[in-house]
Write a protein that holds these residues in place. Structure first.
Motif, short mmCIF file in Angstrom:
data_model
loop_
_atom_site.label_atom_id
_atom_site.label_comp_id
_atom_site.label_asym_id
_atom_site.label_seq_id
_atom_site.Cartn_x
_atom_site.Cartn_y
_atom_site.Cartn_z
N VAL A 175 1.13 -0.98 -0.28
CA VAL A 175 0.10 -0.22 0.15
C VAL A 175 0.64 1.65 -0.04
N ARG A 176 1.90 1.66 0.73
CA ARG A 176 2.78 2.57 1.02
C ARG A 176 3.67 2.73 -0.98
N ASP A 177 4.29 1.36 -0.83
CA ASP A 177 4.29 1.93 -2.42
C ASP A 177 3.90 2.09 -3.60
N GLN A 178 2.87 1.96 -3.88
CA GLN A 178 1.68 1.68 -4.36
C GLN A 178 1.15 3.39 -4.26
N HIS A 179 1.11 4.33 -2.98
CA HIS A 179 0.79 5.29 -2.91
C HIS A 179 2.31 6.44 -3.16
N GLU A 180 3.16 6.03 -3.16
CA GLU A 180 4.60 6.48 -3.34
C GLU A 180 4.42 7.00 -4.82
N ALA A 181 4.04 5.61 -5.69
CA ALA A 181 4.65 5.49 -7.30
C ALA A 181 3.26 6.77 -7.80
N SER A 182 2.43 6.04 -6.99
CA SER A 182 0.98 7.64 -7.22
C SER A 182 1.48 8.94 -7.59
N ARG A 183 2.33 9.31 -5.95
CA ARG A 183 2.38 10.55 -6.12
C ARG A 183 3.71 10.94 -6.62
N VAL A 184 4.32 10.32 -7.75
CA VAL A 184 5.82 10.11 -8.43
C VAL A 184 5.00 10.26 -9.83
N HIS A 185 4.66 9.38 -10.38
CA HIS A 185 3.50 10.07 -11.21
C HIS A 185 2.61 11.37 -11.68
N SER A 186 2.08 12.26 -10.25
CA SER A 186 1.57 13.09 -10.68
C SER A 186 2.07 13.96 -10.54
N ARG A 187 3.65 14.01 -9.83
CA ARG A 187 4.04 14.91 -9.99
C ARG A 187 5.65 15.21 -11.10
N ILE A 188 5.21 14.08 -11.74
CA ILE A 188 5.83 14.29 -13.34
C ILE A 188 4.73 14.64 -14.31
N ASP A 189 3.73 14.50 -14.19
CA ASP A 189 2.55 15.28 -14.64
C ASP A 189 2.49 16.19 -14.88
N GLU A 190 2.24 16.97 -13.11
CA GLU A 190 2.80 18.65 -13.30
C GLU A 190 3.82 18.69 -13.51
#
Length: 96
Positions: free
Chosen positions: A65-80
């Protein structure tokens, strides 16, 4: 918008200590309960194995769960970052 939309959250030492103590008490209570139940040795062994499997699978689930949350944060930062780059490069007065 807030000043730090993606600020990392960090647990305090007190919260970490409370979580570790609670885990230790719960795990110890389970082990003591299994040892003092009026059961045969194989029944105690089964409960012990089930308890250990439950603990290990809980740690695995928490990590996933932690790894999935961190991965989604990285993807949103890249998109931003991509969006900010496009906006910075865009010139509405430029003639095509």
């Amino acid at each position: 918008m807030s000043n730090t939309p993606n600020a990392p959250t960090k647990s305090t030492q007190a919260f970490l200590a409370q979580a570790a103590i609670a885990f230790g008490i719960a795990f110890s209570g389970t082990i003591v309960g299994i040892l003092y139940l009026p059961l045969d040795i194989w029944q105690r062994g089964f409960l012990l194995m089930a308890g250990l499997f439950l603990v290990s699978s809980t740690f695995t689930l928490a990590k996933v769960v932690r790894d999935q949350h961190e991965a989604s944060r990285v993807h949103s930062r890249i998109d931003e970052a991509r969006l900010e780059k496009l906006i910075a490069e865009h010139d509405p007065f430029k003639v095509m």
